[in-house]
Design an enzyme around this catalytic site. Structure first.
Site, PDB file in Angstrom:
ATOM      1  N   SER A  23      68.933 109.454  46.095  1.00 54.08           N
ATOM      2  CA  SER A  23      68.957 110.551  47.065  1.00 54.08           C
ATOM      3  C   SER A  23      70.310 111.253  46.996  1.00 54.08           C
ATOM      4  O   SER A  23      71.329 110.617  46.711  1.00 54.08           O
ATOM      5  CB  SER A  23      68.733 109.941  48.463  1.00 54.08           C
ATOM      6  OG  SER A  23      68.338 110.907  49.392  1.00 54.08           O
ATOM      7  N   TYR A 181      71.485 123.087  57.561  1.00 47.68           N
ATOM      8  CA  TYR A 181      72.202 124.035  56.705  1.00 47.68           C
ATOM      9  C   TYR A 181      71.447 125.362  56.619  1.00 47.68           C
ATOM     10  O   TYR A 181      70.431 125.552  57.285  1.00 47.68           O
ATOM     11  CB  TYR A 181      72.482 123.402  55.336  1.00 47.68           C
ATOM     12  CG  TYR A 181      73.383 122.185  55.475  1.00 47.68           C
ATOM     13  CD1 TYR A 181      74.694 122.328  55.929  1.00 47.68           C
ATOM     14  CD2 TYR A 181      72.911 120.902  55.211  1.00 47.68           C
ATOM     15  CE1 TYR A 181      75.522 121.218  56.102  1.00 47.68           C
ATOM     16  CE2 TYR A 181      73.740 119.782  55.381  1.00 47.68           C
ATOM     17  CZ  TYR A 181      75.038 119.958  55.825  1.00 47.68           C
ATOM     18  OH  TYR A 181      75.852 118.868  56.011  1.00 47.68           O
ATOM     19  N   ARG A 229      63.897 119.800  49.883  1.00 47.84           N
ATOM     20  CA  ARG A 229      64.144 118.844  50.974  1.00 47.84           C
ATOM     21  C   ARG A 229      64.104 119.589  52.296  1.00 47.84           C
ATOM     22  O   ARG A 229      64.832 120.572  52.487  1.00 47.84           O
ATOM     23  CB  ARG A 229      65.506 118.164  50.802  1.00 47.84           C
ATOM     24  CG  ARG A 229      65.855 117.278  51.986  1.00 47.84           C
ATOM     25  CD  ARG A 229      67.124 116.493  51.795  1.00 47.84           C
ATOM     26  NE  ARG A 229      66.881 115.290  51.023  1.00 47.84           N
ATOM     27  CZ  ARG A 229      67.411 114.084  51.307  1.00 47.84           C
ATOM     28  NH1 ARG A 229      68.201 113.922  52.341  1.00 47.84           N
ATOM     29  NH2 ARG A 229      67.149 113.044  50.554  1.00 47.84           N
ATOM     30  N   LEU A 302      66.468 104.723  55.592  1.00 45.44           N
ATOM     31  CA  LEU A 302      66.388 103.292  55.885  1.00 45.44           C
ATOM     32  C   LEU A 302      65.282 102.579  55.114  1.00 45.44           C
ATOM     33  O   LEU A 302      64.512 101.812  55.672  1.00 45.44           O
ATOM     34  CB  LEU A 302      66.263 103.055  57.395  1.00 45.44           C
ATOM     35  CG  LEU A 302      67.577 103.256  58.175  1.00 45.44           C
ATOM     36  CD1 LEU A 302      67.362 103.023  59.667  1.00 45.44           C
ATOM     37  CD2 LEU A 302      68.690 102.362  57.649  1.00 45.44           C
TER      38      LEU A 302
HETATM   39  C1  LIG Z   1      77.483 109.536  51.777  1.00 43.77           C
HETATM   40  C2  LIG Z   1      76.238 110.358  52.047  1.00 43.77           C
HETATM   41  C3  LIG Z   1      76.195 111.672  51.634  1.00 43.77           C
HETATM   42  C4  LIG Z   1      75.008 112.435  51.798  1.00 43.77           C
HETATM   43  N1  LIG Z   1      74.950 113.704  51.273  1.00 43.77           N
HETATM   44  C5  LIG Z   1      73.743 114.332  51.248  1.00 43.77           C
HETATM   45  C6  LIG Z   1      73.572 115.510  50.497  1.00 43.77           C
HETATM   46  O1  LIG Z   1      74.459 115.992  49.790  1.00 43.77           O
HETATM   47  N2  LIG Z   1      72.359 116.128  50.544  1.00 43.77           N
HETATM   48  C7  LIG Z   1      71.318 115.606  51.266  1.00 43.77           C
HETATM   49  O2  LIG Z   1      70.229 116.193  51.280  1.00 43.77           O
HETATM   50  N3  LIG Z   1      71.459 114.465  51.965  1.00 43.77           N
HETATM   51  C8  LIG Z   1      72.620 113.808  51.937  1.00 43.77           C
HETATM   52  N4  LIG Z   1      72.741 112.604  52.566  1.00 43.77           N
HETATM   53  C9  LIG Z   1      71.538 112.013  53.198  1.00 43.77           C
HETATM   54  C10 LIG Z   1      70.863 111.028  52.248  1.00 43.77           C
HETATM   55  O3  LIG Z   1      70.398 111.661  51.073  1.00 43.77           O
HETATM   56  C11 LIG Z   1      69.694 110.314  52.955  1.00 43.77           C
HETATM   57  O4  LIG Z   1      68.744 111.288  53.348  1.00 43.77           O
HETATM   58  C12 LIG Z   1      70.139 109.535  54.190  1.00 43.77           C
HETATM   59  O5  LIG Z   1      71.332 108.812  53.937  1.00 43.77           O
HETATM   60  C13 LIG Z   1      69.060 108.545  54.635  1.00 43.77           C
HETATM   61  O6  LIG Z   1      68.725 107.652  53.578  1.00 43.77           O
HETATM   62  P1  LIG Z   1      69.308 106.135  53.507  1.00 43.77           P
HETATM   63  O7  LIG Z   1      68.879 105.445  54.775  1.00 43.77           O
HETATM   64  O8  LIG Z   1      68.663 105.553  52.274  1.00 43.77           O
HETATM   65  O9  LIG Z   1      70.801 106.192  53.427  1.00 43.77           O
HETATM   66  C14 LIG Z   1      73.908 111.850  52.452  1.00 43.77           C
HETATM   67  C15 LIG Z   1      73.993 110.536  52.919  1.00 43.77           C
HETATM   68  C16 LIG Z   1      75.121 109.786  52.697  1.00 43.77           C
HETATM   69  C17 LIG Z   1      75.150 108.343  53.160  1.00 43.77           C
END
Ligand SMILES: Cc1cc2nc3c(=O)[nH]c(=O)nc-3n(C[C@H](O)[C@H](O)[C@H](O)COP(=O)(O)O)c2cc1C
Length: 360
Positions: A23, A181, A229, A302
């Site tokens: 992601s 955004y 997205r 998650l």
């Molecule tokens: C360090 C970090 C940076 C992120 N940057 C972006 C991003 O650039 N673009 C985006 O769509 N989501 C971004 N997210 C959201 C993640 O892609 C994801 O949707 C969110 O962390 C939930 O998934 P997870 O529970 O697997 O962490 C970011 C998340 C984290 C932790």
């Protein structure tokens, strides 16, 4: 053994070897929008770890599209050249790579997170931010409403960045239209108070997103997948907020405009109730969108265990599993998942002695 999580998926001409996706995750390490050694290792190690698709961090289509001065970009040729070795390394591992294109709109012009992430006025190296309307999204400054001419320029910026993405060698493009955004600032009435062709009705609020999708589709090869997205919901009870039914309606239109995959994220004009942040909490959005429109969906949020990810694919709740923080904890999650689930998956040749089931 036939393990759903490790079954291939064809999207247009792109064949993904499994359903595991890195992601997008912003790193805030790119002065001048340039990627470098960090990104090669950061993205490359997840490809070595076995994901089918790597999606880059949100990459700005113009300098004013950035959230901070340290975001990656695709607004010039130097940035194209910097991406090339990273793309080639990821692809050499048998993974595919998509760039996530975005514009932060009224959430732009902020200091680096380690410096407090506060709004940077033009006198401090920042810029005047633009949004659908004159709104304050960070409670620190008020964005200006984009003029019609500026909207046309913005659409062209997305198309030019997409052209550069093709030249750089990316396999696919993901449009970031969520998380509060710019594109989300237009389709959600929480931020869009316009009264012209880009505001008011549902059709008017989704107009900019459709124009950007059309402009990108017009410049990328027919065979190249286009992902979007979305924030499937606004996490708001307000009637005029964006709700799941709106997303279903929007995705049906996006399909007609050549969008292949929708990742169902949510928020963030406001954060969700922390008590609701349970494993797979956003999966119902992907599931509903997929059931009602038939589009390929990515589930995110998650998802942290091989069994959980496999079950989501096996039950058809989503087609792709987007992993963010779990991949920061373990870049080799896919190789671990294959061992746990007894799935066959290619192991990088130099690593095969650590994976007896790979045959060496
Ligand atoms: C360090 C970090 C940076 C992120 N940057 C972006 C991003 O650039 N673009 C985006 O769509 N989501 C971004 N997210 C959201 C993640 O892609 C994801 O949707 C969110 O962390 C939930 O998934 P997870 O529970 O697997 O962490 C970011 C998340 C984290 C932790």
């Amino acid at each position: 053994m036939n393990v759903p999580l490790f079954s291939p998926l064809q999207v247009r001409s792109l064949l993904l070897k499994n359903r595991l996706v890195m992601s997008p995750m912003q790193q805030y390490l790119s002065p001048d929008g340039l990627v470098g050694a960090w990104h090669l290792v950061h993205l490359g190690s997840r490809a070595v770890g076995g994901v089918g698709l790597v999606i880059t961090e949100a990459t700005a289509v113009s300098p004013e599209g950035r959230n901070t001065l340290f975001d990656t970009g695709l607004w010039n040729e130097a940035q194209v050249e910097a991406w090339k070795p990273i793309i080639q390394f990821v692809q050499a591992q048998g993974a595919k790579i998509a760039v996530q294109l975005w514009h932060a709109g009224g959430k732009g012009s902020h200091a680096h997170p380690t410096a407090g992430f506060h709004y940077l006025p033009p006198t401090d190296g920042g810029w005047v931010t633009k949004s659908a309307s004159a709104v304050s999204l960070d409670k620190q400054h008020t964005a200006e409403a984009l003029t019609m001419t500026e909207i046309a320029t913005l659409v062209a910026d997305f198309a030019q960045a997409a052209t550069r993405a093709v030249h750089a060698g990316f396999d696919a493009i993901e449009l970031h239209a969520g998380h509060g955004y710019l594109l989300h600032q237009f389709y959600s009435a929480l931020a869009n108070h316009r009264s012209d062709a880009y505001g008011g009705s549902f059709e008017n609020r989704i107009r900019l997103l459709l124009e950007v999708v059309d402009a990108i589709r017009a410049v990328i090869p027919e065979a190249m997948p286009l992902l979007v997205r979305l924030s499937a919901v606004d996490f708001s009870d307000e009637e005029h907020a964006w709700h799941l039914a709106d997303s279903v309606r929007l995705v049906a239109v996006l399909q007609q405009h050549g969008v292949d995959v929708v990742t169902a994220s949510a928020g963030v004009f406001s954060a969700p109730d922390r008590a609701k942040l349970v494993p797979s909490y956003q999966v119902p959005y992907a599931e509903k969108i997929k059931a009602d429109t038939g589009i390929l969906t990515g589930a995110v949020g998650l998802i942290t265990t091989p069994e959980q990810a496999n079950e989501l694919i096996a039950t058809g709740q989503a087609d792709l599993i987007m992993l963010a923080r779990e991949l920061l904890r373990d870049p080799y999650f896919p190789l671990r998942a294959a061992t746990v689930l007894h799935a066959d998956t290619p192991v990088p040749t130099p690593y095969t002695r650590a994976f007896p089931s790979s045959g060496r």
